[in-house]
Motif scaffolding. Structure first.
Motif, PDB file in Angstrom:
ATOM      1  N   LEU A  40       0.830  -1.204   0.000  1.00 57.77           N
ATOM      2  CA  LEU A  40       0.000   0.000   0.000  1.00 57.77           C
ATOM      3  C   LEU A  40       0.862   1.249   0.000  1.00 57.77           C
ATOM      4  O   LEU A  40       0.608   2.191  -0.768  1.00 57.77           O
ATOM      5  CB  LEU A  40      -0.918   0.001   1.225  1.00 57.77           C
ATOM      6  N   LEU A  96      -9.699  -3.121   1.913  1.00 58.93           N
ATOM      7  CA  LEU A  96      -8.760  -3.487   0.850  1.00 58.93           C
ATOM      8  C   LEU A  96      -8.261  -4.894   1.148  1.00 58.93           C
ATOM      9  O   LEU A  96      -7.544  -5.108   2.128  1.00 58.93           O
ATOM     10  CB  LEU A  96      -7.588  -2.505   0.805  1.00 58.93           C
ATOM     11  N   CYS A  97      -8.642  -5.861   0.310  1.00 54.75           N
ATOM     12  CA  CYS A  97      -8.280  -7.255   0.574  1.00 54.75           C
ATOM     13  C   CYS A  97      -7.839  -7.970  -0.697  1.00 54.75           C
ATOM     14  O   CYS A  97      -7.919  -9.194  -0.787  1.00 54.75           O
ATOM     15  CB  CYS A  97      -9.445  -7.988   1.217  1.00 54.75           C
ATOM     16  N   LEU A 100      -2.575  -5.453  -4.823  1.00 57.63           N
ATOM     17  CA  LEU A 100      -2.424  -4.100  -5.369  1.00 57.63           C
ATOM     18  C   LEU A 100      -1.693  -4.053  -6.697  1.00 57.63           C
ATOM     19  O   LEU A 100      -1.457  -2.979  -7.236  1.00 57.63           O
ATOM     20  CB  LEU A 100      -1.715  -3.201  -4.354  1.00 57.63           C
ATOM     21  N   ALA A 105      -7.862  -3.537  -6.809  1.00 59.12           N
ATOM     22  CA  ALA A 105      -7.325  -3.120  -5.517  1.00 59.12           C
ATOM     23  C   ALA A 105      -6.888  -1.658  -5.550  1.00 59.12           C
ATOM     24  O   ALA A 105      -7.134  -0.897  -4.604  1.00 59.12           O
ATOM     25  CB  ALA A 105      -6.156  -4.020  -5.131  1.00 59.12           C
ATOM     26  N   MET A 108      -9.759   0.671  -4.993  1.00 53.05           N
ATOM     27  CA  MET A 108     -10.239   0.786  -3.613  1.00 53.05           C
ATOM     28  C   MET A 108      -9.467   1.872  -2.868  1.00 53.05           C
ATOM     29  O   MET A 108     -10.035   2.638  -2.088  1.00 53.05           O
ATOM     30  CB  MET A 108     -10.105  -0.552  -2.896  1.00 53.05           C
ATOM     31  N   VAL A 109      -8.164   1.943  -3.133  1.00 58.66           N
ATOM     32  CA  VAL A 109      -7.347   2.977  -2.498  1.00 58.66           C
ATOM     33  C   VAL A 109      -7.716   4.358  -3.040  1.00 58.66           C
ATOM     34  O   VAL A 109      -7.864   5.324  -2.275  1.00 58.66           O
ATOM     35  CB  VAL A 109      -5.847   2.692  -2.715  1.00 58.66           C
ATOM     36  N   SER A 112     -10.824   5.689  -1.659  1.00 59.67           N
ATOM     37  CA  SER A 112     -10.610   6.168  -0.287  1.00 59.67           C
ATOM     38  C   SER A 112      -9.972   7.546  -0.285  1.00 59.67           C
ATOM     39  O   SER A 112     -10.336   8.414   0.520  1.00 59.67           O
ATOM     40  CB  SER A 112      -9.733   5.172   0.477  1.00 59.67           C
ATOM     41  N   LEU A 119      -9.875   3.406   5.156  1.00 56.78           N
ATOM     42  CA  LEU A 119      -9.416   2.169   4.534  1.00 56.78           C
ATOM     43  C   LEU A 119      -8.926   1.180   5.599  1.00 56.78           C
ATOM     44  O   LEU A 119      -8.069   1.501   6.428  1.00 56.78           O
ATOM     45  CB  LEU A 119      -8.288   2.466   3.541  1.00 56.78           C
ATOM     46  N   VAL A 121      -7.096  -2.509   5.924  1.00 54.47           N
ATOM     47  CA  VAL A 121      -6.216  -3.309   5.058  1.00 54.47           C
ATOM     48  C   VAL A 121      -6.066  -4.717   5.620  1.00 54.47           C
ATOM     49  O   VAL A 121      -5.780  -4.903   6.807  1.00 54.47           O
ATOM     50  CB  VAL A 121      -4.828  -2.645   4.919  1.00 54.47           C
ATOM     51  N   SER A 198     -11.456  -0.412 -13.686  1.00 52.18           N
ATOM     52  CA  SER A 198     -12.454  -1.189 -12.935  1.00 52.18           C
ATOM     53  C   SER A 198     -13.807  -1.064 -13.619  1.00 52.18           C
ATOM     54  O   SER A 198     -13.881  -0.930 -14.838  1.00 52.18           O
ATOM     55  CB  SER A 198     -12.477  -0.824 -11.448  1.00 52.18           C
ATOM     56  N   ASN A 345      -4.936 -12.864  -9.860  1.00 52.47           N
ATOM     57  CA  ASN A 345      -6.046 -12.287  -9.083  1.00 52.47           C
ATOM     58  C   ASN A 345      -7.270 -13.196  -9.066  1.00 52.47           C
ATOM     59  O   ASN A 345      -8.391 -12.748  -8.837  1.00 52.47           O
ATOM     60  CB  ASN A 345      -6.412 -10.905  -9.615  1.00 52.47           C
TER      61      ASN A 345
END
Length: 375
Positions: A40, A96-97, A100, A105, A108-109, A112, A119, A121, A198, A345
């Motif tokens: 991250l 966030l799971c 990255l 992923a 998601m950051v 945020s 967030l 993690v 996305s 992924n």
């Protein structure tokens, strides 16, 4: 929402981090941080640098993984579209799971950062809600993570306490969708790809708004090519009109359904067979991971092949194949493997599946089963 990167900060598990904080954490070295947090920090360091672009990677589910250079401004526009649609607000918790390395992923950051979400993690794993204590407002998972979560009572209970779940990175099968219908959580399946930063469309899986159709964001215009593949015009997130390989059907209200990928059409003796459609019909009857693929065939061109994970008795499957499919649609081979090939992924790696099936047929000469098509 904040779109000036110089003014952004990340609310990370209740503590605010500026770009200067991130640089100090990076300077301290990886040893002081868990891998998930270190990844991250590395991403944030790139996000806050002077470059207007960042490099992302495609999953490689249908071909060789690629590197794409995308504009950070467009990533923020994608974040805005999602946050506005889902009514996400400053301070809402977001999990966030995922890895990255991939766009899901990363976004998601970015959501945020743009919307001020808090967030949370966790390492990318099959059980992302394990150890989560407080209810979450917003979670994104791949289908396998959702499936695993539902198998553990404590994790399922935590999912039921989650406000919104979006599922991306792969198709949601009927069994999983059925389980989603009974959750109080608002659940969406997403449609999108790395090139669209996305998702550009969502499909509600439960509640009174549940639908079989995906609904695109209002700024997205869709059409079909001469081969009935989806064409996407999403100027906020993609500079050029995107020609996809997804065979689709568009409805008068602008919604659409994905029938499968052009890459996954198997041409067997002149009969065109959509692999995903066969998989959908077989899922209720096959209790293990599987994939419909093909192997080269001198007479047919491509022979339909069923690749199963683990050693499963095939007699019942053979009977079901006889019942469901006409002769030319039935798999010519049923093959077993220890693991269905996946990308980094969690998507099915269709290319590797074809290579593996070809190797298994060559090794076993006639495979475990032959007889779906008449000679």
């Amino acid at each position: 929402m904040i779109f000036n990167r110089q003014q952004q900060s990340l609310l990370l598990e209740g503590k605010e981090y500026t770009s200067e904080d991130i640089r100090r954490l990076i300077a301290g070295g990886a040893e002081a941080h868990s891998p998930a947090y270190w990844d991250l920090y590395l991403f944030l360091n790139k996000w806050f640098d002077d470059s207007p672009v960042i490099t992302v990677h495609t999953s490689g589910s249908t071909g060789t993984p690629k590197e794409l250079v995308v504009r950070k401004e467009q990533m923020m526009q994608s974040a805005r579209l999602t946050c506005e649609f889902l009514n996400l607000r400053k301070g809402d918790s977001a999990l966030l799971c995922m890895n990255l390395r991939y766009i899901g992923a990363m976004m998601m950051v970015v959501r945020s950062l743009v919307a001020g979400l808090n967030l949370i993690v966790r390492p990318a794993s099959g059980h992302p809600l394990a150890g989560i204590k407080a209810p979450l407002r917003f979670v994104a998972m791949v289908p396998l993570q959702v499936y695993n979560t539902l198998q553990v009572p404590e994790e399922k209970e935590r999912l039921k306490q989650t406000g919104i779940l979006i599922i991306g990175g792969g198709a949601v099968d009927e069994a999983l969708e059925t389980e989603m219908k009974h959750l109080p959580t608002v659940v969406y399946s997403t449609y999108g790809m790395t090139e669209t930063l996305s998702h550009i469309a969502l499909r509600r899986l439960n509640g009174v708004s549940a639908s079989e159709h995906y609904y695109p964001f209002s700024s997205v215009k869709l059409s079909l090519s001469s081969e009935n593949t989806l064409v996407i015009d999403a100027p906020l997130v993609c500079d050029e009109t995107l020609q996809t390989n997804d065979i689709a059907r568009i409805y008068p209200d602008g919604s659409f359904m994905i029938l499968g990928r052009k890459d996954n059409v198997i041409n067997s003796g002149g009969i065109k067979i959509q692999a995903e459609e066969m998989e959908r019909l077989l899922r209720p009857f096959i209790p293990v991971p599987f994939v419909i693929t093909s192997v080269p065939d001198r007479r047919l061109g491509q022979a339909v092949t069923l690749l199963l994970e683990g050693q499963l008795g095939t007699k019942e499957i053979e009977n079901k194949l006889q019942e469901i499919f006409e002769p030319y649609y039935r798999p010519r081979y049923i093959l077993s493997t220890d693991d269905i090939p996946q990308t980094g992924n969690g998507k099915i790696n269709r290319v590797e599946c074809r290579i593996l099936a070809k190797q298994l047929v060559a090794t076993s000469k006639r495979g475990e089963y032959e007889g779906g098509q008449e000679n």
